[in-house]
Design a protein around this motif. Structure first.
Motif, PDB file in Angstrom:
ATOM      1  N   UNK A 130      -2.599  24.739  12.260  1.00  0.00           N
ATOM      2  CA  UNK A 130      -1.855  24.729  13.520  1.00  0.00           C
ATOM      3  C   UNK A 130      -0.553  23.938  13.421  1.00  0.00           C
ATOM      4  N   UNK A 131      -0.538  22.895  12.617  1.00  0.00           N
ATOM      5  CA  UNK A 131       0.660  22.070  12.493  1.00  0.00           C
ATOM      6  C   UNK A 131       1.787  22.819  11.793  1.00  0.00           C
ATOM      7  N   UNK A 132       1.443  23.629  10.763  1.00  0.00           N
ATOM      8  CA  UNK A 132       2.475  24.292   9.964  1.00  0.00           C
ATOM      9  C   UNK A 132       2.498  25.812  10.138  1.00  0.00           C
ATOM     10  N   UNK A 133       1.609  26.345  10.990  1.00  0.00           N
ATOM     11  CA  UNK A 133       1.574  27.790  11.177  1.00  0.00           C
ATOM     12  C   UNK A 133       1.118  28.515   9.927  1.00  0.00           C
ATOM     13  N   UNK A 134       0.083  27.984   9.262  1.00  0.00           N
ATOM     14  CA  UNK A 134      -0.403  28.550   8.009  1.00  0.00           C
ATOM     15  C   UNK A 134      -1.664  29.373   8.218  1.00  0.00           C
ATOM     16  N   UNK A 135      -1.875  30.326   7.334  1.00  0.00           N
ATOM     17  CA  UNK A 135      -3.135  31.050   7.306  1.00  0.00           C
ATOM     18  C   UNK A 135      -4.152  30.236   6.525  1.00  0.00           C
ATOM     19  N   UNK A 136      -5.424  30.624   6.689  1.00  0.00           N
ATOM     20  CA  UNK A 136      -6.488  29.859   6.052  1.00  0.00           C
ATOM     21  C   UNK A 136      -6.335  29.846   4.526  1.00  0.00           C
ATOM     22  N   UNK A 137      -5.905  30.973   3.952  1.00  0.00           N
ATOM     23  CA  UNK A 137      -5.721  31.035   2.511  1.00  0.00           C
ATOM     24  C   UNK A 137      -4.636  30.060   2.061  1.00  0.00           C
ATOM     25  N   UNK A 138      -3.587  29.971   2.851  1.00  0.00           N
ATOM     26  CA  UNK A 138      -2.490  29.057   2.512  1.00  0.00           C
ATOM     27  C   UNK A 138      -2.922  27.597   2.636  1.00  0.00           C
ATOM     28  N   UNK A 139      -3.748  27.301   3.637  1.00  0.00           N
ATOM     29  CA  UNK A 139      -4.236  25.935   3.804  1.00  0.00           C
ATOM     30  C   UNK A 139      -5.123  25.545   2.627  1.00  0.00           C
ATOM     31  N   UNK A 152       0.843  -1.192   0.000  1.00  0.00           N
ATOM     32  CA  UNK A 152       0.000   0.000   0.000  1.00  0.00           C
ATOM     33  C   UNK A 152       0.878   1.242   0.000  1.00  0.00           C
ATOM     34  N   UNK A 153       0.464   2.248  -0.766  1.00  0.00           N
ATOM     35  CA  UNK A 153       1.222   3.488  -0.905  1.00  0.00           C
ATOM     36  C   UNK A 153       0.409   4.639  -0.333  1.00  0.00           C
ATOM     37  N   UNK A 154       1.064   5.525   0.411  1.00  0.00           N
ATOM     38  CA  UNK A 154       0.422   6.729   0.923  1.00  0.00           C
ATOM     39  C   UNK A 154       1.143   7.940   0.339  1.00  0.00           C
ATOM     40  N   UNK A 155       0.365   8.912  -0.135  1.00  0.00           N
ATOM     41  CA  UNK A 155       0.930  10.114  -0.756  1.00  0.00           C
ATOM     42  C   UNK A 155       0.760  11.306   0.184  1.00  0.00           C
ATOM     43  N   UNK A 156       1.800  12.110   0.310  1.00  0.00           N
ATOM     44  CA  UNK A 156       1.756  13.273   1.195  1.00  0.00           C
ATOM     45  C   UNK A 156       0.610  14.197   0.801  1.00  0.00           C
ATOM     46  N   UNK A 157       0.444  14.415  -0.497  1.00  0.00           N
ATOM     47  CA  UNK A 157      -0.616  15.296  -0.972  1.00  0.00           C
ATOM     48  C   UNK A 157      -1.999  14.769  -0.577  1.00  0.00           C
ATOM     49  N   UNK A 158      -2.155  13.459  -0.648  1.00  0.00           N
ATOM     50  CA  UNK A 158      -3.428  12.843  -0.267  1.00  0.00           C
ATOM     51  C   UNK A 158      -3.681  13.007   1.232  1.00  0.00           C
ATOM     52  N   UNK A 159      -2.619  12.896   2.024  1.00  0.00           N
ATOM     53  CA  UNK A 159      -2.754  13.072   3.470  1.00  0.00           C
ATOM     54  C   UNK A 159      -3.216  14.489   3.793  1.00  0.00           C
ATOM     55  N   UNK A 160      -2.660  15.484   3.079  1.00  0.00           N
ATOM     56  CA  UNK A 160      -3.075  16.868   3.296  1.00  0.00           C
ATOM     57  C   UNK A 160      -4.565  17.042   3.016  1.00  0.00           C
ATOM     58  N   UNK A 161      -5.028  16.458   1.933  1.00  0.00           N
ATOM     59  CA  UNK A 161      -6.438  16.612   1.569  1.00  0.00           C
ATOM     60  C   UNK A 161      -7.361  15.904   2.559  1.00  0.00           C
ATOM     61  N   UNK A 162      -6.857  14.861   3.197  1.00  0.00           N
ATOM     62  CA  UNK A 162      -7.683  14.098   4.137  1.00  0.00           C
ATOM     63  C   UNK A 162      -7.658  14.675   5.543  1.00  0.00           C
ATOM     64  N   UNK A 163      -6.840  15.710   5.772  1.00  0.00           N
ATOM     65  CA  UNK A 163      -6.670  16.284   7.102  1.00  0.00           C
ATOM     66  C   UNK A 163      -7.476  17.581   7.230  1.00  0.00           C
ATOM     67  N   UNK A 164      -8.174  17.803   8.352  1.00  0.00           N
ATOM     68  CA  UNK A 164      -8.935  19.054   8.546  1.00  0.00           C
ATOM     69  C   UNK A 164      -8.048  20.288   8.415  1.00  0.00           C
ATOM     70  N   UNK A 165      -8.629  21.360   7.883  1.00  0.00           N
ATOM     71  CA  UNK A 165      -7.875  22.597   7.648  1.00  0.00           C
ATOM     72  C   UNK A 165      -7.271  23.150   8.930  1.00  0.00           C
ATOM     73  N   UNK A 166      -8.030  23.084  10.048  1.00  0.00           N
ATOM     74  CA  UNK A 166      -7.536  23.607  11.317  1.00  0.00           C
ATOM     75  C   UNK A 166      -6.288  22.865  11.786  1.00  0.00           C
ATOM     76  N   UNK A 167      -6.271  21.562  11.541  1.00  0.00           N
ATOM     77  CA  UNK A 167      -5.096  20.768  11.939  1.00  0.00           C
ATOM     78  C   UNK A 167      -3.881  21.211  11.141  1.00  0.00           C
ATOM     79  N   UNK A 168      -4.038  21.377   9.835  1.00  0.00           N
ATOM     80  CA  UNK A 168      -2.917  21.799   8.993  1.00  0.00           C
ATOM     81  C   UNK A 168      -2.458  23.203   9.371  1.00  0.00           C
TER      82      UNK A 168
END
Length: 508
Positions: free
Chosen positions: A477-486, A459-475
Protein backbone atom coordinates in the motif's frame (compact mmCIF):
# COMPACT_ATOMS: atom_id res chain seq x y z
CA UNK A 1 -8.34 45.53 50.96
CA UNK A 2 -6.10 42.55 51.34
CA UNK A 3 -2.37 43.04 51.72
CA UNK A 4 -0.07 40.22 50.71
CA UNK A 5 3.28 40.16 52.45
CA UNK A 6 6.10 38.16 50.91
CA UNK A 7 8.93 37.02 53.10
CA UNK A 8 12.56 37.51 52.04
CA UNK A 9 13.15 33.75 51.65
CA UNK A 10 10.20 33.56 49.27
CA UNK A 11 11.51 36.49 47.22
CA UNK A 12 14.97 34.90 47.11
CA UNK A 13 13.45 31.61 45.95
CA UNK A 14 11.41 33.43 43.31
CA UNK A 15 14.49 35.30 42.09
CA UNK A 16 16.47 32.07 41.90
CA UNK A 17 13.68 30.39 39.95
CA UNK A 18 13.54 33.26 37.47
CA UNK A 19 17.33 33.15 37.11
CA UNK A 20 17.35 29.42 36.45
CA UNK A 21 14.51 29.80 33.97
CA UNK A 22 16.38 32.54 32.13
CA UNK A 23 19.56 30.43 32.11
CA UNK A 24 17.65 27.46 30.75
CA UNK A 25 16.15 29.63 28.02
CA UNK A 26 19.59 30.93 27.06
CA UNK A 27 21.04 27.41 27.06
CA UNK A 28 18.15 26.16 24.96
CA UNK A 29 18.59 29.07 22.56
CA UNK A 30 22.32 28.39 22.29
CA UNK A 31 21.70 24.70 21.69
CA UNK A 32 19.09 25.57 19.07
CA UNK A 33 21.55 27.84 17.28
CA UNK A 34 24.11 25.02 17.18
CA UNK A 35 21.63 22.44 15.92
CA UNK A 36 20.32 24.91 13.36
CA UNK A 37 23.71 24.64 11.63
CA UNK A 38 22.54 21.30 10.20
CA UNK A 39 19.96 22.86 7.87
CA UNK A 40 22.19 22.06 4.89
CA UNK A 41 20.97 22.35 1.30
CA UNK A 42 24.22 20.93 -0.02
CA UNK A 43 27.29 19.14 1.33
CA UNK A 44 30.83 19.39 -0.02
CA UNK A 45 33.78 17.01 0.05
CA UNK A 46 36.38 18.83 2.14
CA UNK A 47 40.17 18.80 1.96
CA UNK A 48 42.62 20.36 4.47
CA UNK A 49 42.68 24.16 4.43
CA UNK A 50 45.84 24.83 6.43
CA UNK A 51 49.24 23.17 6.84
CA UNK A 52 52.06 23.57 9.35
CA UNK A 53 55.47 22.20 8.39
CA UNK A 54 57.64 21.01 11.26
CA UNK A 55 61.21 19.75 11.51
CA UNK A 56 60.05 16.12 11.35
CA UNK A 57 56.54 16.16 9.97
CA UNK A 58 53.46 17.95 8.76
CA UNK A 59 50.21 19.05 10.42
CA UNK A 60 47.11 19.71 8.29
CA UNK A 61 43.75 21.01 9.52
CA UNK A 62 40.27 21.63 8.16
CA UNK A 63 38.71 25.04 8.67
CA UNK A 64 36.16 24.49 11.49
CA UNK A 65 33.99 27.24 10.01
CA UNK A 66 32.85 24.96 7.19
CA UNK A 67 29.04 24.60 7.60
CA UNK A 68 29.38 20.81 7.50
CA UNK A 69 31.86 20.77 10.40
CA UNK A 70 29.76 23.28 12.37
CA UNK A 71 26.81 20.96 11.94
CA UNK A 72 28.74 17.98 13.31
CA UNK A 73 30.37 20.10 16.04
CA UNK A 74 33.86 18.75 15.35
CA UNK A 75 37.28 19.69 14.00
CA UNK A 76 39.90 17.52 12.31
CA UNK A 77 43.68 17.25 12.18
CA UNK A 78 45.82 15.08 9.91
CA UNK A 79 49.39 14.56 11.10
CA UNK A 80 52.31 13.05 9.23
CA UNK A 81 55.29 12.16 11.44
CA UNK A 82 58.60 11.20 9.85
CA UNK A 83 60.65 8.24 11.15
CA UNK A 84 62.23 9.21 14.51
CA UNK A 85 59.78 12.10 14.68
CA UNK A 86 58.23 13.10 18.02
CA UNK A 87 54.93 14.97 18.26
CA UNK A 88 55.35 17.09 21.38
CA UNK A 89 53.14 16.61 24.47
CA UNK A 90 49.82 18.40 24.04
CA UNK A 91 46.25 18.29 25.29
CA UNK A 92 42.84 19.59 24.29
CA UNK A 93 39.58 20.37 26.14
CA UNK A 94 37.87 18.30 23.44
CA UNK A 95 38.12 14.49 23.51
CA UNK A 96 39.95 13.05 20.53
CA UNK A 97 39.59 9.92 18.43
CA UNK A 98 42.63 9.05 16.30
CA UNK A 99 42.80 6.57 13.42
CA UNK A 100 46.21 5.34 12.26
CA UNK A 101 46.22 5.40 8.46
CA UNK A 102 49.82 4.34 7.97
CA UNK A 103 52.86 3.31 9.99
CA UNK A 104 53.42 2.37 13.62
CA UNK A 105 54.74 3.99 16.77
CA UNK A 106 54.42 4.47 20.50
CA UNK A 107 52.21 6.82 22.48
CA UNK A 108 52.38 8.04 26.04
CA UNK A 109 49.60 9.60 28.13
CA UNK A 110 49.89 11.32 31.51
CA UNK A 111 46.80 10.49 33.56
CA UNK A 112 46.56 12.63 36.74
CA UNK A 113 46.88 10.62 39.93
CA UNK A 114 48.20 7.48 38.21
CA UNK A 115 51.55 6.03 39.34
CA UNK A 116 54.68 5.79 37.22
CA UNK A 117 54.54 2.00 36.84
CA UNK A 118 57.51 1.82 34.45
CA UNK A 119 60.68 2.36 36.44
CA UNK A 120 64.38 1.78 35.87
CA UNK A 121 66.33 0.26 38.76
CA UNK A 122 68.85 2.55 40.39
CA UNK A 123 72.45 1.49 39.95
CA UNK A 124 74.69 0.78 42.95
CA UNK A 125 76.58 4.07 43.10
CA UNK A 126 77.64 6.44 45.76
CA UNK A 127 74.90 8.55 47.31
CA UNK A 128 76.13 11.68 45.54
CA UNK A 129 76.27 9.98 42.12
CA UNK A 130 72.85 8.43 42.73
CA UNK A 131 71.33 11.86 43.26
CA UNK A 132 72.84 13.06 39.98
CA UNK A 133 71.90 9.99 37.89
CA UNK A 134 68.63 8.49 39.05
CA UNK A 135 66.80 5.88 37.00
CA UNK A 136 63.93 7.10 34.86
CA UNK A 137 60.28 6.36 35.60
CA UNK A 138 57.09 7.13 33.72
CA UNK A 139 53.55 5.96 33.07
CA UNK A 140 52.76 3.12 30.69
CA UNK A 141 53.77 3.46 27.03
CA UNK A 142 51.36 2.08 24.43
CA UNK A 143 52.28 0.68 21.04
CA UNK A 144 50.05 1.21 18.02
CA UNK A 145 50.01 0.28 14.34
CA UNK A 146 48.12 0.81 11.11
CA UNK A 147 44.37 0.34 11.51
CA UNK A 148 44.26 1.23 15.22
CA UNK A 149 41.65 3.57 16.65
CA UNK A 150 43.00 5.46 19.70
CA UNK A 151 40.92 7.31 22.32
CA UNK A 152 42.38 10.40 24.02
CA UNK A 153 40.24 11.85 26.87
CA UNK A 154 39.86 15.62 27.16
CA UNK A 155 42.59 17.47 29.05
CA UNK A 156 44.98 14.48 29.08
CA UNK A 157 48.48 15.27 27.72
CA UNK A 158 49.88 12.78 25.22
CA UNK A 159 52.88 12.48 22.91
CA UNK A 160 53.50 10.33 19.83
CA UNK A 161 56.72 8.88 18.43
CA UNK A 162 57.32 7.16 15.08
CA UNK A 163 59.73 4.24 15.59
CA UNK A 164 59.01 2.72 12.15
CA UNK A 165 60.76 3.01 8.79
CA UNK A 166 57.95 4.86 6.99
CA UNK A 167 56.02 8.07 7.70
CA UNK A 168 53.32 7.75 10.34
CA UNK A 169 49.99 9.20 9.13
CA UNK A 170 47.04 9.71 11.49
CA UNK A 171 43.68 11.48 11.25
CA UNK A 172 42.33 12.98 14.50
CA UNK A 173 38.80 14.04 15.34
CA UNK A 174 38.30 16.72 18.03
CA UNK A 175 34.73 16.70 19.35
CA UNK A 176 34.44 20.41 20.17
CA UNK A 177 30.70 20.14 20.95
CA UNK A 178 31.30 17.38 23.52
CA UNK A 179 30.01 18.04 27.04
CA UNK A 180 33.57 17.62 28.33
CA UNK A 181 34.57 20.82 26.51
CA UNK A 182 33.24 23.66 28.66
CA UNK A 183 34.90 26.48 26.70
CA UNK A 184 33.34 27.00 23.27
CA UNK A 185 33.32 25.42 19.83
CA UNK A 186 36.74 26.83 18.93
CA UNK A 187 39.25 23.96 18.51
CA UNK A 188 42.20 24.37 20.88
CA UNK A 189 45.43 22.42 21.29
CA UNK A 190 47.60 23.29 24.29
CA UNK A 191 51.30 22.36 23.98
CA UNK A 192 53.41 21.82 27.09
CA UNK A 193 56.63 22.60 25.27
CA UNK A 194 58.22 23.71 22.05
CA UNK A 195 57.20 26.65 19.91
CA UNK A 196 54.30 25.28 17.87
CA UNK A 197 52.59 27.18 15.10
CA UNK A 198 48.87 27.81 15.26
CA UNK A 199 47.02 24.80 13.88
CA UNK A 200 43.61 26.46 13.44
CA UNK A 201 44.48 30.04 12.36
CA UNK A 202 40.95 30.74 11.09
CA UNK A 203 39.47 30.69 14.60
CA UNK A 204 42.41 31.94 16.66
CA UNK A 205 43.38 35.13 14.85
CA UNK A 206 40.52 37.05 16.47
CA UNK A 207 41.45 35.74 19.91
CA UNK A 208 45.09 36.77 19.45
CA UNK A 209 43.96 40.24 18.33
CA UNK A 210 41.89 40.64 21.51
CA UNK A 211 44.87 39.46 23.56
CA UNK A 212 47.22 42.03 22.00
CA UNK A 213 44.66 44.81 22.55
CA UNK A 214 44.21 43.80 26.17
CA UNK A 215 47.95 43.93 26.90
CA UNK A 216 48.69 47.21 25.09
CA UNK A 217 49.65 50.11 27.39
CA UNK A 218 48.72 53.81 26.88
CA UNK A 219 51.34 56.47 26.32
CA UNK A 220 52.53 58.06 29.55
CA UNK A 221 52.32 54.87 31.59
CA UNK A 222 53.55 54.99 35.14
CA UNK A 223 57.17 53.92 35.72
CA UNK A 224 56.02 50.85 37.66
CA UNK A 225 54.61 49.39 34.46
CA UNK A 226 57.99 49.34 32.65
CA UNK A 227 59.14 46.11 34.28
CA UNK A 228 55.69 44.59 33.76
CA UNK A 229 55.92 45.39 30.03
CA UNK A 230 59.35 43.72 29.76
CA UNK A 231 58.02 40.59 31.50
CA UNK A 232 55.00 40.59 29.20
CA UNK A 233 57.23 40.79 26.12
CA UNK A 234 59.33 37.87 27.44
CA UNK A 235 56.23 35.83 28.19
CA UNK A 236 54.86 36.29 24.67
CA UNK A 237 57.98 35.01 22.85
CA UNK A 238 56.80 31.39 22.51
CA UNK A 239 53.57 29.53 21.82
CA UNK A 240 53.52 26.77 24.45
CA UNK A 241 51.71 27.09 27.78
CA UNK A 242 55.03 27.48 29.59
CA UNK A 243 55.93 30.42 27.35
CA UNK A 244 53.41 32.50 29.28
CA UNK A 245 55.48 32.30 32.49
CA UNK A 246 58.71 34.15 33.15
CA UNK A 247 61.99 32.23 33.34
CA UNK A 248 62.51 33.40 36.91
CA UNK A 249 59.12 32.07 38.00
CA UNK A 250 59.67 28.70 36.26
CA UNK A 251 63.08 28.35 37.90
CA UNK A 252 61.51 28.91 41.31
CA UNK A 253 58.58 26.61 40.59
CA UNK A 254 60.57 23.61 39.34
CA UNK A 255 63.66 24.30 41.47
CA UNK A 256 65.93 24.39 38.43
CA UNK A 257 68.67 26.61 37.07
CA UNK A 258 67.59 29.64 35.07
CA UNK A 259 69.08 28.22 31.85
CA UNK A 260 66.84 25.16 32.21
CA UNK A 261 63.83 27.40 32.82
CA UNK A 262 64.59 29.40 29.67
CA UNK A 263 64.71 26.21 27.63
CA UNK A 264 61.33 25.17 29.03
CA UNK A 265 59.85 28.31 27.53
CA UNK A 266 61.32 27.46 24.07
CA UNK A 267 61.13 31.07 22.82
CA UNK A 268 63.20 30.64 19.65
CA UNK A 269 62.65 26.97 18.86
CA UNK A 270 62.01 26.76 15.11
CA UNK A 271 61.29 23.02 15.00
CA UNK A 272 57.55 23.56 15.55
CA UNK A 273 55.33 20.81 17.02
CA UNK A 274 57.01 17.71 15.51
CA UNK A 275 60.72 17.39 16.29
CA UNK A 276 63.39 14.89 15.20
CA UNK A 277 64.98 12.60 17.80
CA UNK A 278 68.58 12.04 16.77
CA UNK A 279 69.61 8.43 17.34
CA UNK A 280 66.09 7.31 18.22
CA UNK A 281 64.01 7.64 21.36
CA UNK A 282 65.11 5.71 24.45
CA UNK A 283 62.23 4.70 26.71
CA UNK A 284 61.65 1.93 29.23
CA UNK A 285 60.27 -1.01 27.30
CA UNK A 286 59.08 -4.31 28.82
CA UNK A 287 60.24 -6.21 25.73
CA UNK A 288 63.62 -7.93 25.88
CA UNK A 289 66.63 -7.07 23.78
CA UNK A 290 66.19 -10.08 21.48
CA UNK A 291 62.57 -9.15 20.82
CA UNK A 292 63.56 -5.56 20.00
CA UNK A 293 66.13 -6.80 17.49
CA UNK A 294 63.50 -9.11 16.02
CA UNK A 295 61.14 -6.18 15.57
CA UNK A 296 63.78 -4.19 13.69
CA UNK A 297 64.67 -7.15 11.47
CA UNK A 298 63.28 -7.29 7.94
CA UNK A 299 63.46 -11.04 7.61
CA UNK A 300 59.76 -11.52 8.36
CA UNK A 301 56.94 -10.81 5.97
CA UNK A 302 54.65 -7.84 6.60
CA UNK A 303 51.78 -10.10 7.62
CA UNK A 304 53.89 -12.03 10.14
CA UNK A 305 55.22 -8.80 11.63
CA UNK A 306 51.68 -7.46 12.17
CA UNK A 307 50.58 -10.67 13.89
CA UNK A 308 53.66 -10.73 16.15
CA UNK A 309 53.20 -7.08 17.14
CA UNK A 310 49.54 -7.62 17.97
CA UNK A 311 50.30 -10.70 20.11
CA UNK A 312 53.13 -8.89 21.91
CA UNK A 313 50.87 -5.89 22.55
CA UNK A 314 48.13 -8.09 24.01
CA UNK A 315 50.65 -9.97 26.18
CA UNK A 316 52.12 -6.68 27.37
CA UNK A 317 48.71 -5.23 28.28
CA UNK A 318 47.68 -8.40 30.12
CA UNK A 319 50.98 -8.49 32.02
CA UNK A 320 50.59 -4.84 32.97
CA UNK A 321 47.01 -5.34 34.19
CA UNK A 322 48.15 -8.36 36.21
CA UNK A 323 50.92 -6.37 37.87
CA UNK A 324 48.57 -3.49 38.65
CA UNK A 325 46.05 -5.85 40.25
CA UNK A 326 48.85 -7.12 42.46
CA UNK A 327 49.66 -3.54 43.39
CA UNK A 328 46.03 -2.90 44.33
CA UNK A 329 45.34 -0.59 41.38
CA UNK A 330 42.66 -2.86 39.88
CA UNK A 331 41.02 -1.82 36.59
CA UNK A 332 41.08 1.97 36.72
CA UNK A 333 41.64 4.70 34.17
CA UNK A 334 45.36 4.13 34.78
CA UNK A 335 45.17 0.73 33.09
CA UNK A 336 42.32 1.44 30.69
CA UNK A 337 42.62 0.09 27.17
CA UNK A 338 42.64 3.06 24.79
CA UNK A 339 43.18 1.41 21.39
CA UNK A 340 41.61 -1.22 19.18
CA UNK A 341 42.50 -2.32 15.67
CA UNK A 342 39.42 -2.05 13.45
CA UNK A 343 41.10 -2.58 10.06
CA UNK A 344 41.99 -6.21 10.79
CA UNK A 345 39.97 -8.44 8.45
CA UNK A 346 39.64 -11.12 11.13
CA UNK A 347 37.46 -8.88 13.34
CA UNK A 348 34.98 -7.75 10.67
CA UNK A 349 31.42 -7.36 11.97
CA UNK A 350 29.83 -7.47 8.49
CA UNK A 351 31.42 -9.30 5.56
CA UNK A 352 30.54 -10.11 1.96
CA UNK A 353 33.34 -11.83 -0.02
CA UNK A 354 32.35 -9.94 -3.17
CA UNK A 355 31.34 -6.56 -1.75
CA UNK A 356 33.54 -5.77 1.27
CA UNK A 357 33.66 -5.68 5.06
CA UNK A 358 32.77 -3.39 7.98
CA UNK A 359 34.22 -3.20 11.50
CA UNK A 360 32.97 -1.09 14.40
CA UNK A 361 34.55 0.24 17.60
CA UNK A 362 32.17 1.53 20.26
CA UNK A 363 31.85 1.61 24.04
CA UNK A 364 30.94 -2.09 24.06
CA UNK A 365 34.21 -3.15 22.44
CA UNK A 366 36.35 -0.27 23.79
CA UNK A 367 34.79 0.87 27.12
CA UNK A 368 36.81 4.11 27.35
CA UNK A 369 34.70 5.46 24.46
CA UNK A 370 31.78 5.70 26.86
CA UNK A 371 33.54 8.67 28.51
CA UNK A 372 34.41 10.24 25.16
CA UNK A 373 30.91 9.67 23.72
CA UNK A 374 32.48 8.78 20.37
CA UNK A 375 32.75 5.69 18.17
CA UNK A 376 34.22 4.70 14.81
CA UNK A 377 33.56 2.45 11.85
CA UNK A 378 36.02 1.05 9.31
CA UNK A 379 34.68 0.21 5.85
CA UNK A 380 36.47 -1.47 2.97
CA UNK A 381 34.51 -1.87 -0.25
CA UNK A 382 35.90 -4.04 -3.02
CA UNK A 383 35.60 -2.97 -6.67
CA UNK A 384 32.01 -1.95 -7.46
CA UNK A 385 31.00 -2.94 -3.92
CA UNK A 386 28.04 -1.05 -2.42
CA UNK A 387 27.23 -0.10 1.15
CA UNK A 388 23.44 0.06 0.66
CA UNK A 389 21.40 3.11 1.81
CA UNK A 390 21.45 3.57 5.59
CA UNK A 391 21.39 6.27 8.24
CA UNK A 392 22.86 6.90 11.69
CA UNK A 393 20.01 6.93 14.17
CA UNK A 394 21.70 8.88 16.98
CA UNK A 395 24.89 10.46 15.65
CA UNK A 396 26.46 12.75 13.11
CA UNK A 397 29.19 11.00 11.14
CA UNK A 398 32.32 12.04 9.27
CA UNK A 399 33.58 9.89 6.41
CA UNK A 400 37.32 10.17 5.69
CA UNK A 401 38.70 8.41 2.61
CA UNK A 402 41.86 6.44 3.38
CA UNK A 403 42.53 4.87 -0.01
CA UNK A 404 40.93 4.34 -3.39
CA UNK A 405 38.00 6.17 -4.90
CA UNK A 406 34.26 5.81 -5.16
CA UNK A 407 30.92 7.59 -5.07
CA UNK A 408 28.91 8.85 -2.10
CA UNK A 409 25.23 9.79 -2.21
CA UNK A 410 23.45 11.66 0.63
CA UNK A 411 19.73 12.54 0.80
CA UNK A 412 17.99 14.84 3.32
CA UNK A 413 14.48 14.68 4.83
CA UNK A 414 12.94 16.55 1.87
CA UNK A 415 14.17 13.84 -0.48
CA UNK A 416 16.75 16.20 -1.96
CA UNK A 417 20.17 14.92 -2.90
CA UNK A 418 22.60 17.11 -0.96
CA UNK A 419 25.70 15.22 -2.11
CA UNK A 420 26.26 12.94 -5.11
CA UNK A 421 29.90 12.99 -6.14
CA UNK A 422 33.03 10.95 -6.46
CA UNK A 423 35.40 10.97 -3.49
CA UNK A 424 39.11 10.21 -3.35
CA UNK A 425 41.93 9.68 -0.89
CA UNK A 426 42.28 12.45 1.68
CA UNK A 427 38.77 13.90 1.32
CA UNK A 428 36.25 14.31 4.12
CA UNK A 429 32.44 14.14 3.87
CA UNK A 430 30.07 14.98 6.74
CA UNK A 431 26.81 13.01 6.99
CA UNK A 432 24.34 14.65 9.42
CA UNK A 433 22.19 12.52 11.73
CA UNK A 434 19.36 10.63 9.95
CA UNK A 435 20.48 11.78 6.48
CA UNK A 436 20.38 8.67 4.28
CA UNK A 437 23.76 7.78 2.75
CA UNK A 438 25.08 5.11 0.36
CA UNK A 439 28.63 4.44 -0.82
CA UNK A 440 29.97 2.56 -3.83
CA UNK A 441 33.56 1.75 -4.76
CA UNK A 442 34.92 2.54 -8.21
CA UNK A 443 35.34 0.06 -11.02
CA UNK A 444 39.15 0.13 -11.11
CA UNK A 445 39.95 0.02 -7.39
CA UNK A 446 38.19 -0.39 -4.07
CA UNK A 447 37.20 2.27 -1.54
CA UNK A 448 38.58 2.28 2.00
CA UNK A 449 37.40 4.78 4.60
CA UNK A 450 36.92 5.41 8.30
CA UNK A 451 33.78 6.96 9.80
CA UNK A 452 33.92 8.94 13.06
CA UNK A 453 30.60 9.13 14.93
CA UNK A 454 29.46 11.52 17.67
CA UNK A 455 27.92 8.84 19.89
CA UNK A 456 29.68 6.03 21.76
CA UNK A 457 26.88 3.61 20.77
CA UNK A 458 25.99 4.94 17.35
CA UNK A 459 23.19 2.85 15.87
CA UNK A 460 22.72 2.32 12.14
CA UNK A 461 19.46 1.52 10.34
CA UNK A 462 19.46 0.06 6.82
CA UNK A 463 16.64 0.67 4.34
CA UNK A 464 16.78 -2.95 3.20
CA UNK A 465 16.45 -4.14 6.79
CA UNK A 466 13.44 -1.87 7.32
CA UNK A 467 11.74 -3.41 4.27
CA UNK A 468 12.26 -6.91 5.63
CA UNK A 469 10.89 -5.91 9.03
CA UNK A 470 7.73 -4.35 7.55
CA UNK A 471 4.55 -6.39 6.75
CA UNK A 472 4.00 -7.07 3.04
CA UNK A 473 0.59 -5.35 3.06
CA UNK A 474 2.13 -2.16 4.41
CA UNK A 475 4.79 -2.11 1.69
CA UNK A 476 2.22 -2.91 -1.01
CA UNK A 477 0.00 0.00 0.00
CA UNK A 478 2.86 2.41 0.71
CA UNK A 479 4.50 1.98 -2.72
CA UNK A 480 1.61 0.72 -4.85
CA UNK A 481 3.28 -2.66 -5.41
CA UNK A 482 1.88 -6.02 -6.36
CA UNK A 483 2.43 -8.99 -4.10
CA UNK A 484 5.07 -10.43 -6.43
CA UNK A 485 6.98 -7.16 -6.35
CA UNK A 486 6.80 -6.98 -2.56
CA UNK A 487 8.13 -10.52 -2.23
CA UNK A 488 10.97 -9.68 -4.60
CA UNK A 489 11.73 -6.50 -2.65
CA UNK A 490 11.84 -8.29 0.70
CA UNK A 491 13.56 -11.55 -0.21
CA UNK A 492 15.78 -10.92 -3.23
CA UNK A 493 19.42 -9.94 -3.11
CA UNK A 494 21.84 -9.92 -0.20
CA UNK A 495 20.67 -10.30 3.36
CA UNK A 496 23.16 -7.74 4.65
CA UNK A 497 23.87 -4.13 3.65
CA UNK A 498 27.00 -5.00 1.65
CA UNK A 499 26.00 -5.60 -1.97
CA UNK A 500 27.72 -6.37 -5.25
CA UNK A 501 25.72 -5.33 -8.36
CA UNK A 502 26.49 -8.51 -10.30
CA UNK A 503 25.12 -10.68 -7.50
CA UNK A 504 21.76 -8.93 -7.90
CA UNK A 505 21.67 -9.38 -11.68
CA UNK A 506 22.39 -13.09 -11.32
CA UNK A 507 19.43 -13.48 -8.95
CA UNK A 508 16.91 -12.53 -11.68
Amino acid sequence: MITVTMSKPFLSLLSLSLLLFASACLATSSEFDRLNQCQLDSINALEPDHRVESEAGLTETWNPNHPELKCAGVSLIRRTIDPNGLHLPSFSPSPQLIFIIQGKGVLGLSFPGCPETYEEPRSSQSRQESRQQQGDSHQKIRRFRKGDIIAIPSGIPYWTYNHGDEPLVAISLLDTSNIANQLDSTPRVFYLGGNPETEFPETQEEQQGRHRQKHSYPVGRRSGHHQQEEESEEQNEGNSVLSGFSSEFLAQTFNTEEDTAKRLRSPRDERSQIVRVEGGLRIINPKGKEEEEKEQSHSHSHREEKEEEEEEEEDEEEKQRSEERKNGLEETICSAKIRENIADAARADLYNPRAGRISTANSLTLPVLRYLRLSAEYVRLYRNGIYAPHWNINANSLLYVIRGEGRVRIVNCQGNTVFDNKVRKGQLVVVPQNFVVAEQAGEEEGLEYVVFKTNDRAAVSHVQQVFRATPSEVLANAFGLRQRQVTELKLSGNRGPLVHPRSQSQSH
